[in-house]
Enzyme design. Structure first.
Site, PDB file in Angstrom:
ATOM      1  N   HIS A 184       0.828  -1.217   0.000  1.00 23.96           N
ATOM      2  CA  HIS A 184       0.000   0.000   0.000  1.00 23.96           C
ATOM      3  C   HIS A 184       0.857   1.260   0.000  1.00 23.96           C
ATOM      4  O   HIS A 184       0.481   2.295   0.542  1.00 23.96           O
ATOM      5  CB  HIS A 184      -0.963  -0.003   1.193  1.00 23.96           C
ATOM      6  CG  HIS A 184      -0.301  -0.252   2.509  1.00 23.96           C
ATOM      7  ND1 HIS A 184       0.003  -1.527   2.966  1.00 23.96           N
ATOM      8  CD2 HIS A 184       0.144   0.600   3.466  1.00 23.96           C
ATOM      9  CE1 HIS A 184       0.595  -1.438   4.148  1.00 23.96           C
ATOM     10  NE2 HIS A 184       0.694  -0.172   4.471  1.00 23.96           N
ATOM     11  N   HIS A 201      -1.430  -0.071  20.897  1.00 25.89           N
ATOM     12  CA  HIS A 201      -0.070  -0.567  20.627  1.00 25.89           C
ATOM     13  C   HIS A 201       0.600   0.270  19.532  1.00 25.89           C
ATOM     14  O   HIS A 201       1.726   0.739  19.684  1.00 25.89           O
ATOM     15  CB  HIS A 201      -0.139  -2.036  20.184  1.00 25.89           C
ATOM     16  CG  HIS A 201       1.168  -2.618  19.740  1.00 25.89           C
ATOM     17  ND1 HIS A 201       1.971  -3.392  20.545  1.00 25.89           N
ATOM     18  CD2 HIS A 201       1.819  -2.531  18.548  1.00 25.89           C
ATOM     19  CE1 HIS A 201       3.062  -3.763  19.880  1.00 25.89           C
ATOM     20  NE2 HIS A 201       2.990  -3.253  18.647  1.00 25.89           N
ATOM     21  N   GLU A 202      -0.109   0.454  18.433  1.00 26.65           N
ATOM     22  CA  GLU A 202       0.495   1.192  17.306  1.00 26.65           C
ATOM     23  C   GLU A 202       0.816   2.636  17.678  1.00 26.65           C
ATOM     24  O   GLU A 202       1.851   3.177  17.272  1.00 26.65           O
ATOM     25  CB  GLU A 202      -0.428   1.150  16.087  1.00 26.65           C
ATOM     26  CG  GLU A 202      -0.725  -0.253  15.574  1.00 26.65           C
ATOM     27  CD  GLU A 202       0.525  -1.083  15.337  1.00 26.65           C
ATOM     28  OE1 GLU A 202       0.447  -2.314  15.480  1.00 26.65           O
ATOM     29  OE2 GLU A 202       1.597  -0.507  15.035  1.00 26.65           O
ATOM     30  N   HIS A 215       9.336  -2.297  20.817  1.00 22.81           N
ATOM     31  CA  HIS A 215       8.660  -3.436  21.439  1.00 22.81           C
ATOM     32  C   HIS A 215       9.284  -3.738  22.787  1.00 22.81           C
ATOM     33  O   HIS A 215      10.460  -3.524  23.019  1.00 22.81           O
ATOM     34  CB  HIS A 215       8.737  -4.659  20.524  1.00 22.81           C
ATOM     35  CG  HIS A 215       7.769  -4.585  19.402  1.00 22.81           C
ATOM     36  ND1 HIS A 215       8.000  -5.106  18.153  1.00 22.81           N
ATOM     37  CD2 HIS A 215       6.536  -4.016  19.333  1.00 22.81           C
ATOM     38  CE1 HIS A 215       6.965  -4.879  17.378  1.00 22.81           C
ATOM     39  NE2 HIS A 215       6.048  -4.230  18.073  1.00 22.81           N
ATOM     40  N   GLU A 221      -8.076  -7.937   8.304  1.00 22.45           N
ATOM     41  CA  GLU A 221      -8.376  -8.539   9.614  1.00 22.45           C
ATOM     42  C   GLU A 221      -9.873  -8.399   9.911  1.00 22.45           C
ATOM     43  O   GLU A 221     -10.579  -7.618   9.292  1.00 22.45           O
ATOM     44  CB  GLU A 221      -7.567  -7.845  10.722  1.00 22.45           C
ATOM     45  CG  GLU A 221      -6.061  -7.803  10.508  1.00 22.45           C
ATOM     46  CD  GLU A 221      -5.450  -9.171  10.260  1.00 22.45           C
ATOM     47  OE1 GLU A 221      -6.001 -10.179  10.752  1.00 22.45           O
ATOM     48  OE2 GLU A 221      -4.425  -9.236   9.548  1.00 22.45           O
ATOM     49  N   HIS A 231       4.142   3.111  19.180  1.00 22.81           N
ATOM     50  CA  HIS A 231       5.231   3.296  18.196  1.00 22.81           C
ATOM     51  C   HIS A 231       5.225   4.712  17.636  1.00 22.81           C
ATOM     52  O   HIS A 231       6.262   5.338  17.484  1.00 22.81           O
ATOM     53  CB  HIS A 231       5.078   2.318  17.021  1.00 22.81           C
ATOM     54  CG  HIS A 231       5.300   0.880  17.341  1.00 22.81           C
ATOM     55  ND1 HIS A 231       6.372   0.414  18.060  1.00 22.81           N
ATOM     56  CD2 HIS A 231       4.563  -0.212  17.022  1.00 22.81           C
ATOM     57  CE1 HIS A 231       6.301  -0.903  18.170  1.00 22.81           C
ATOM     58  NE2 HIS A 231       5.208  -1.315  17.538  1.00 22.81           N
ATOM     59  N   ASP A 244       2.623   7.912  11.185  1.00 19.59           N
ATOM     60  CA  ASP A 244       1.430   7.327  10.549  1.00 19.59           C
ATOM     61  C   ASP A 244       1.212   5.895  11.008  1.00 19.59           C
ATOM     62  O   ASP A 244       2.160   5.170  11.313  1.00 19.59           O
ATOM     63  CB  ASP A 244       1.558   7.401   9.029  1.00 19.59           C
ATOM     64  CG  ASP A 244       1.455   8.838   8.526  1.00 19.59           C
ATOM     65  OD1 ASP A 244       1.531   9.038   7.295  1.00 19.59           O
ATOM     66  OD2 ASP A 244       1.311   9.753   9.377  1.00 19.59           O
TER      67      ASP A 244
HETATM   68  C1  RRS Z   1       0.955  -6.614  18.711  1.00 19.37           C
HETATM   69  C2  RRS Z   1      -0.004  -6.476  17.526  1.00 19.37           C
HETATM   70  C3  RRS Z   1      -1.175  -5.599  17.908  1.00 19.37           C
HETATM   71  C4  RRS Z   1       0.740  -5.855  16.321  1.00 19.37           C
HETATM   72  C5  RRS Z   1       1.864  -6.756  15.820  1.00 19.37           C
HETATM   73  C6  RRS Z   1       2.650  -6.059  14.705  1.00 19.37           C
HETATM   74  C7  RRS Z   1       3.329  -4.859  15.277  1.00 19.37           C
HETATM   75  O1  RRS Z   1       4.206  -4.963  16.092  1.00 19.37           O
HETATM   76  N1  RRS Z   1       2.874  -3.666  14.895  1.00 19.37           N
HETATM   77  O2  RRS Z   1       3.399  -2.551  15.463  1.00 19.37           O
HETATM   78  C8  RRS Z   1       1.319  -8.042  15.247  1.00 19.37           C
HETATM   79  O3  RRS Z   1       0.475  -8.020  14.368  1.00 19.37           O
HETATM   80  N2  RRS Z   1       1.866  -9.181  15.740  1.00 19.37           N
HETATM   81  C9  RRS Z   1       1.516 -10.480  15.220  1.00 19.37           C
HETATM   82  C10 RRS Z   1       2.670 -11.435  15.381  1.00 19.37           C
HETATM   83  C11 RRS Z   1       2.369 -12.762  14.788  1.00 19.37           C
HETATM   84  C12 RRS Z   1       1.781 -13.820  15.449  1.00 19.37           C
HETATM   85  N3  RRS Z   1       1.656 -14.855  14.578  1.00 19.37           N
HETATM   86  C13 RRS Z   1       2.140 -14.495  13.342  1.00 19.37           C
HETATM   87  C14 RRS Z   1       2.203 -15.195  12.124  1.00 19.37           C
HETATM   88  C15 RRS Z   1       2.761 -14.565  11.019  1.00 19.37           C
HETATM   89  C16 RRS Z   1       3.219 -13.237  11.106  1.00 19.37           C
HETATM   90  C17 RRS Z   1       3.139 -12.518  12.325  1.00 19.37           C
HETATM   91  C18 RRS Z   1       2.593 -13.181  13.441  1.00 19.37           C
HETATM   92  C19 RRS Z   1       1.060 -16.117  14.946  1.00 19.37           C
HETATM   93  C20 RRS Z   1      -0.424 -16.221  14.533  1.00 19.37           C
HETATM   94  C21 RRS Z   1      -1.332 -15.148  15.136  1.00 19.37           C
HETATM   95  C22 RRS Z   1      -1.629 -14.068  14.122  1.00 19.37           C
HETATM   96  C23 RRS Z   1      -2.553 -12.962  14.632  1.00 19.37           C
HETATM   97  C24 RRS Z   1      -1.922 -12.054  15.668  1.00 19.37           C
HETATM   98  N4  RRS Z   1      -0.712 -11.444  15.149  1.00 19.37           N
HETATM   99  C25 RRS Z   1       0.295 -11.000  15.935  1.00 19.37           C
HETATM  100  O4  RRS Z   1       0.258 -11.061  17.162  1.00 19.37           O
HETATM  101 CA    CA Z   2      -2.617  -9.456   8.435  1.00 18.33          CA
HETATM  102 ZN    ZN Z   3       1.641   0.820   5.928  1.00 15.27          ZN
HETATM  103 ZN    ZN Z   4       4.447  -3.227  17.248  1.00 11.08          ZN
END
Ligand code: RRS
Ligand code: CA
Ligand code: ZN
Ligand code: ZN
Length: 172
Positions: free
Chosen positions: A69, A123-124, A133, A105, A127, A98
């Site tokens: 994107h 959480h975002e 983290h 999702e 950052h 941003d």
């Molecule tokens: C903290 C969150 C709000 C933001 C973070 C990303 C982040 O740090 N943004 O600032 C995030 O999306 N973490 C993944 C990490 C993650 C978990 N898995 C993954 C499988 C593939 C890729 C990533 C992941 C295992 C399967 C579960 C997938 C669904 C949940 N995903 C996660 O927890």
């Molecule tokens: Ca995704």
């Molecule tokens: Zn982006």
């Molecule tokens: Zn994060």
């Protein structure tokens, strides 16, 4: 105190945010409230103030996107699951601060299903304010989504990190 990006912080306490795009999965006012509440978690622990603007530019621009994107090759989303969202550290670039949410999702509010928009946003925004983290699994800034918690709050770790950057609330 290694839990924040060294050097990246806003040099002002009054920050603006703009919701550039919404998901169709939730009502607009629900999304506005989710972001307002998420910012409120951080403003409660610091001198920071957040104001929503609907026109012009803002420090923190919020949008939903899918797959590639336009913000650099390493930053494509991956469909449902996997990475839920990402955000850019403070700085002087237009993209600084941003915050993007993966449109693929299942975004929810007030129910134990899918991904809770407010918790992910909190959480975002950590950052977007300069936090990296945390390796504390109970911290909001942990790298893994911890599931729905109607009473989620900042862990001590999150408070310590943000106050290291911006200090504590000032008496009004
Ligand atoms: C903290 C969150 C709000 C933001 C973070 C990303 C982040 O740090 N943004 O600032 C995030 O999306 N973490 C993944 C990490 C993650 C978990 N898995 C993954 C499988 C593939 C890729 C990533 C992941 C295992 C399967 C579960 C997938 C669904 C949940 N995903 C996660 O927890
Ligand atoms: Ca995704
Ligand atoms: Zn982006
Ligand atoms: Zn994060």
């Amino acid at each position: 105190l290694p839990f924040y990006a060294p050097g990246y912080k806003w040099d002002k306490n009054d920050l603006t945010y703009k919701i550039v795009g919404y998901t169709r999965q939730l009502g607009g006012s629900t999304q506005k409230l989710a972001f307002r509440n998420a910012f409120g978690k951080w403003s409660a622990e610091t001198p920071l103030n957040f104001r929503e603007v609907s026109s012009g530019t803002a420090d923190i621009e919020i949008d939903f996107a899918r797959y590639s994107h336009g913000d650099g090759n390493g930053n494509s989303f991956d469909g449902r699951g996997g990475t839920l969202a990402h955000a850019f550290f403070p700085g002087t670039q237009p993209i600084s601060g941003d915050t993007h949410f993966d449109e693929d999702e299942e975004w929810t509010m007030n129910r134990d299903a899918g991904s809770n928009l407010e918790i992910v946003a909190a959480h975002e925004f950590g950052h977007a304010l300069g936090l990296g983290h945390s390796n504390n699994p109970r911290a909001l800034m942990a790298p893994y989504y911890q599931g729905y918690d109607p009473d989620y709050k900042l862990d001590y770790d999150d408070k310590r990190g943000i106050q290291t950057l911006y200090g504590t609330p000032r008496p009004t």
